[in-house]
Design an enzyme around this catalytic site. Structure first.
Site, short mmCIF file in Angstrom:
data_model
loop_
_atom_site.label_atom_id
_atom_site.label_comp_id
_atom_site.label_asym_id
_atom_site.label_seq_id
_atom_site.Cartn_x
_atom_site.Cartn_y
_atom_site.Cartn_z
N LYS A 99 29.81 -90.91 -35.11
CA LYS A 99 29.06 -91.84 -34.24
C LYS A 99 28.31 -92.90 -35.04
O LYS A 99 27.10 -93.08 -34.90
CB LYS A 99 28.10 -91.07 -33.34
CG LYS A 99 28.83 -90.16 -32.36
CD LYS A 99 27.92 -89.62 -31.30
CE LYS A 99 28.64 -88.69 -30.36
NZ LYS A 99 29.15 -87.45 -30.96
O1 LIG Z 1 31.58 -88.40 -29.23
C1 LIG Z 1 31.56 -87.21 -28.90
O2 LIG Z 1 32.41 -86.44 -29.30
C2 LIG Z 1 30.58 -86.78 -27.88
C3 LIG Z 1 30.21 -87.73 -26.96
C4 LIG Z 1 29.51 -87.35 -25.81
O3 LIG Z 1 29.26 -88.15 -24.92
N1 LIG Z 1 29.16 -86.04 -25.67
C5 LIG Z 1 29.47 -85.09 -26.60
O4 LIG Z 1 29.17 -83.91 -26.36
N2 LIG Z 1 30.13 -85.45 -27.74
C6 LIG Z 1 30.41 -84.45 -28.81
O5 LIG Z 1 31.35 -83.50 -28.31
C7 LIG Z 1 31.03 -82.18 -28.74
C8 LIG Z 1 30.77 -81.31 -27.52
O6 LIG Z 1 30.55 -80.00 -27.90
P1 LIG Z 1 30.53 -78.79 -26.86
O7 LIG Z 1 29.48 -79.11 -25.85
O8 LIG Z 1 30.17 -77.61 -27.73
O9 LIG Z 1 31.92 -78.67 -26.27
C9 LIG Z 1 29.84 -82.32 -29.68
O10 LIG Z 1 30.35 -82.44 -31.00
C10 LIG Z 1 29.19 -83.62 -29.27
O11 LIG Z 1 28.54 -84.26 -30.36
#
Ligand SMILES: O=C(O)c1cc(=O)[nH]c(=O)n1[C@@H]1O[C@H](COP(=O)(O)O)[C@@H](O)[C@H]1O
EC number: 4.1.1.23
Length: 281
Positions: A99
């Site tokens: 990011k």
């Molecule tokens: O860019 C991302 O991957 C991201 C964007 C977003 O809007 N929300 C989000 O959760 N993420 C990333 O996606 C992953 C979600 O993780 P879980 O919630 O464990 O499935 C994490 O690494 C967050 O940093």
């Protein structure tokens, strides 16, 4: 510099061959503990290697979350480098979740770090933040084009706080999230079979029919599993654009480790549910 085939084309093929699931490599301290590993570089290395060995030969995309590696300083970053190389060698596309976002001249250095083909952390795509203005990302757009890499630009994020920025309405009546989608649509114009410049759009957001998600590029959709969304939500959230969605699951799969077979089974269950909802929508 002669680059790879464009990311969008490579991603489309991987999604067709392997299904669209993206599994996150997010070595939270709590997961290291659940896996019986120490919260140190050796634990990080074992965690990441286990995920790569279990999944890189079958899922379309792996998405390491850089913060969990940076936490350990240069030795953590060395583990990240190795994980990226091994995942790519085993056939997965790697989206580096770092990011990044800064003024253009500094953005050029971030782009060199992740998108130059000779960079130690070269990844197939990088998550970037456009909140210093979409134009500040242009060095990353240019280098991605040159290298055959892609970007995922934060448009409508999965977290509840995101709306304060992304739903803000501009003087032309369009909100900020929609504006980012429009920029990406322009970036991907004319690209076949799919453009390389994707949007991050949370699977948690409910009905998005007021947005034009048809950007001719991939939509990275985090939020499934630990954040409460399910594969069954995808058609309702994304409508016709569901065919370009790359659903991400991190903790929802990772909590099934450290056994490789159990991890694979968990990923396969998500993949199957996603296949079912996408093909029947
Ligand atoms: O860019 C991302 O991957 C991201 C964007 C977003 O809007 N929300 C989000 O959760 N993420 C990333 O996606 C992953 C979600 O993780 P879980 O919630 O464990 O499935 C994490 O690494 C967050 O940093």
């Amino acid at each position: 510099m002669s680059g790879l085939e464009p990311f969008g084309a490579r991603l489309r093929r991987a999604m067709d061959e392997r299904g669209p699931l993206c599994v996150g490599i997010d070595p939270h301290a709590s997961l290291l503990a659940e896996w019986g590993l120490n919260d140190d570089v050796a634990g990080l290395e074992r965690f990441s290697r286990t995920v790569v060995e279990a999944l890189a030969d079958r899922v379309a995309v792996l998405k390491p979350q850089s913060a969990f590696f940076e936490r350990f300083g240069s030795r953590g970053v060395a583990v990240l480098e190795k994980s990226v190389a091994e995942a790519r060698a085993a056939g997965a596309l790697v989206v580096m979740d770092a990011k990044r976002g800064d003024i253009g001249s500094t953005m050029a250095a971030y782009a060199e770090s992740f998108l130059h083909k000779d960079a130690p952390l070269f990844s197939d795509a990088l998550t970037v933040s456009p909140y210093l203005g979409y134009g500040s990302l242009s060095p990353a757009v240019a280098l991605a084009r040159e290298s055959g890499a892609g970007l995922f630009v934060l448009a409508l994020t999965s977290n509840p706080e995101g709306g304060e920025v992304q739903h803000a309405v501009r003087s032309d009546g369009r909100n900020i999230g929609a504006t980012m989608l429009a920029h990406l649509s322009a970036e991907n114009a004319g690209e076949e079979p799919l453009g390389s410049f994707g949007a991050v759009v949370g699977a948690t957001l409910g009905d998005l029919s007021s947005y034009d998600l048809d950007i001719n590029g991939p939509l990275l959709a985090p939020g499934i599993g630990a954040q409460g969304a399910t594969p069954a939500d995808l058609p309702r959230v994304f409508g016709r654009a569901v065919r370009n969605v790359v659903p991400n699951v991190s903790r929802g799969v990772l909590r099934h480790g450290p056994d490789a077979v159990t991890l694979r089974d968990a990923a396969e269950r998500f993949a199957e549910e996603i296949r079912h909802t996408v093909t029947s929508s």
